[in-house]
Design an enzyme around this catalytic site. Structure first.
Site, PDB file in Angstrom:
ATOM      1  N   ARG A 137       0.823  -1.218   0.000  1.00  9.46           N
ATOM      2  CA  ARG A 137       0.000   0.000   0.000  1.00  9.46           C
ATOM      3  C   ARG A 137       0.853   1.263   0.000  1.00  9.46           C
ATOM      4  NH1 ARG A 137      -4.975  -2.028   3.842  1.00  9.46           N
ATOM      5  NH2 ARG A 137      -6.222  -2.800   2.091  1.00  9.46           N
ATOM      6  N   LYS A 182     -18.610 -16.287   1.520  1.00 12.40           N
ATOM      7  CA  LYS A 182     -20.064 -16.149   1.646  1.00 12.40           C
ATOM      8  C   LYS A 182     -20.712 -15.622   0.383  1.00 12.40           C
ATOM      9  CE  LYS A 182     -20.317 -15.079   6.550  1.00 12.40           C
ATOM     10  NZ  LYS A 182     -20.446 -13.941   7.462  1.00 12.40           N
ATOM     11  N   GLY A 240      -9.324  -8.747  -0.398  1.00  7.54           N
ATOM     12  CA  GLY A 240      -8.191  -8.928   0.512  1.00  7.54           C
ATOM     13  C   GLY A 240      -7.530 -10.287   0.375  1.00  7.54           C
ATOM     14  N   GLY A 299     -13.628  -3.995   0.152  1.00  9.19           N
ATOM     15  CA  GLY A 299     -15.032  -3.577   0.115  1.00  9.19           C
ATOM     16  C   GLY A 299     -15.294  -2.518  -0.943  1.00  9.19           C
TER      17      GLY A 299
END
Ligand code: ADP
Ligand code: MG
Length: 394
Positions: A37, A198, A351, A374
Site C-alpha cells: 500500500r 459467503k 483482501g 469492500g
C-alpha cells in the site's frame, strides 16, 4: 474518469492534504510486513514532490478505540515510507491541532509530512464537520488517493473534501479507470471468477456481473449454496439458507442471457475444517454427509483454466477454496496461474484474493491488482463511492 486529478490543478508551493491508505499489516515488533500500500501511493507522492507541492499525508491504521494507542501509531509507516522515498518523513504527533498546523506550515516544497493515525479521533468515522474543518486547515488543496476507504464517508474522505478543492490522486484514478472499464466497455468475452466465503457478501456483485459477462465461474464456499439451490446434496458444507433464492435467481439470469455459468462438477472434501484433515475428491452431486467442501476438484480446475484462457477480460474476486491450508489451495493457485498466463486484461480484487495472487508470486503479471476490498466490490456493484463522488468534476 470524469473527476479532476492532480494533473488538472496547480500544485507548486501549495500545501496538499493527501488521504492515503496506509493501513498496512505490522508484525509483533511493529515493523511493516507488507509495504504494497505504501508503494501504491508513491506515484502520487512523487508527482507532488516533483511539482513542488508541500505534502501532508493522512491515513488510518487498524481500528483503534478512541484515543491515542501507541500500538497503532503510524511511526513504523513513516520510517518505511522514508526508506522508499529516500528522504526522512517526519511523523506529526497528532493529525489536527496547532502544533500539527505549525509543522504543515513549515514544510518546504517537495517535503512530505505524515500525520498520526486519523482514527485516534472518533470524529473521523462520524464525519464530524468541526473535525473535518480542523483537517482542512492543513491544506490548500485535498487529494484522495485512498481507494480502499473511498466507500466510507468519513471526515478524511468526505467532510474535508467538501471544504477544500478536492481532486483524485493517481492511484485512485487508476482504480476507477480499470474498474469502470470492466463495467462499461470490457473486451469480450468477459469472464468473472467469483469465490470466497459467503454468497451474502457477494450477492450484489454477482447480480450485477451476471448481466455483463459471458462467463461466470462460481467457486469457494458459496459454490455449496449454488449446488444446494439446484437440489444437490452438499453434506456438512457451509450453506447460507437465506441465499438459496438469490442463487437460483442468478442462475436463472445466466440461463436467460446464455452466460456460461461454470459450477464445479467435482470438489475436494474434508472430514473436518483443518489443515491436516482427511481429504478426497468426489463428484459435486455426491458429497457424503459428515464431509465438507474445501476446494474445487481437478476436473473443474481444468475446465476453469480453459474457460479463462478463452476470455479477453477476466475479473477475479474470492479464493476457490480454503487456500490458507496448502492441501486445499490447488484450485486457487491454478486460477492465479491461469490469470498470470493469459494475454487478456486481468483484474483482481479482494483482501484474500490479492494475498493468494501474491502468495503465488504472480502479482506483476496481473493487469490491475485492486487495492480495495469492500470498495472494489461496491464499485463493481454499480454503487457510487462517497469518496469519489465528492471530488471536483472535470
Ligand atoms: P476476498 O477477501 O478476496 O474478497 P472473501 O473474504 O470473500 O475473499 O473470502 C476469503 C475466504 O474464503 C478465505 O479465507 C477462504 O479460506 C474462504 N473459503 C474459500 N473457499 C472456502 C470453502 N470451501 N469453505 C470455507 N471457506 C472457504
Ligand atoms: Mg476477505
Amino acid at each position: 474518469m470524469n473527476k479532476q486529478t492532480i494533473r488538472d490543478v496547480a500544485l507548486a508551493g501549495k500545501r496538499v492534504l493527501v488521504r492515503v491508505d496506509f493501513n498496512v499489516p505490522l508484525d509483533e515488533q511493529r515493523r511493516v510486513v507488507d509495504d504494497t500500500r505504501l508503494r501504491a501511493s508513491l506515484p502520487t507522492i512523487r508527482a507532488l514532490q516533483q511539482a513542488g507541492a508541500r505534502t501532508v499525508l493522512v491515513s488510518h491504521l487498524g481500528r483503534p478505540t478512541p484515543g491515542p494507542d501507541p500500538s497503532l501509531s503510524l511511526a513504523p509507516v513513516a520510517a518505511a515510507l522514508g526508506a522508499l522515498l529516500d528522504a526522512a518523513v517526519p511523523l506529526a504527533p497528532d493529525c489536527v491541532g496547532p502544533e500539527v498546523e505549525h509543522m504543515a506550515a513549515g514544510l518546504q516544497p517537495g517535503q512530505v509530512l505524515l500525520l498520526e493515525n486519523v482514527r485516534f479521533h472518533p470524529e473521523e468515522e462520524r464525519n464530524d464537520p468541526a473535525f473535518a474543518a480542523q483537517l482542512a486547515r492543513l491544506g490548500d488543496l485535498y487529494v484522495d488517493d485512498a481507494f480502499g476507504t473511498a466507500h466510507r464517508a468519513h471526515a478524511s474522505t468526505d467532510g474535508v473534501a467538501r471544504l477544500l478543492p478536492a481532486v483524485a490522486g493517481l492511484l485512485l484514478e487508476r482504480e476507477i479507470d480499470y474498474l469502470s472499464r470492466l463495467l462499461e466497455s470490457p473486451e469480450r468475452p468477459f469472464g468473472a471468477v467469483i469465490g470466497g466465503a459467503k454468497v451474502s457478501t457477494k450477492t450484489a456483485v454477482l447480480t450485477q456481473l451476471v448481466k455483463r459477462v459471458e462467463l461466470l465461474v462460481i467457486g469457494g464456499a458459496m459454490l455449496c449454496t449454488f449446488l444446494k439451490s439446484m437440489g444437490h446434496d452438499i453434506g456438512d458444507s457451509l450453506v447460507e439458507e437465506d441465499q438459496l433464492e438469490t442463487a437460483r435467481a442468478i442462475a436463472e439470469t445466466a440461463r436467460a442471457r446464455d452466460v456460461n455459468l461454470l459450477l464445479p462438477t467435482d470438489v475436494v472434501i474434508a472430514d473436518r475444517f483443518a489443515a491436516d484433515a482427511q481429504a478426497q475428491v468426489v463428484a459435486a452431486d455426491a458429497i457424503p454427509s459428515g464431509w465438507r467442501v474445501m476446494d474445487i476438484g481437478p476436473d473443474t480446475t481444468e475446465r476453469i483454466k480453459n474457460a479463462i484462457l478463452a476470455c479477453r477480460t477476466v475479473l477475479w474476486n474470492g479464493p476457490m477454496g480454503v487456500f490458507e491450508f496448502p492441501a486445499f489451495a490447488h484450485g486457487t493457485h491454478a486460477v492465479a496461474m491461469a490469470l498470470a498466463a493469459t494475454e487478456a486484461t486481468t483484474v483482481v480484487g479482494g483482501g484474500e484474493t490479492v494475498a493468494a495472487i501474491e502468495g503465488a508470486g504472480v502479482a506483476d503479471r496481473i493487469t490491475h491488482v485492486s487495492t480495495g476490498g469492500g470498495a472494489t466490490l461496491e464499485f463493481l456493484e454499480g454503487r457510487t463511492l462517497p469518496g469519489v463522488a465528492v471530488l471536483l468534476d472535470r
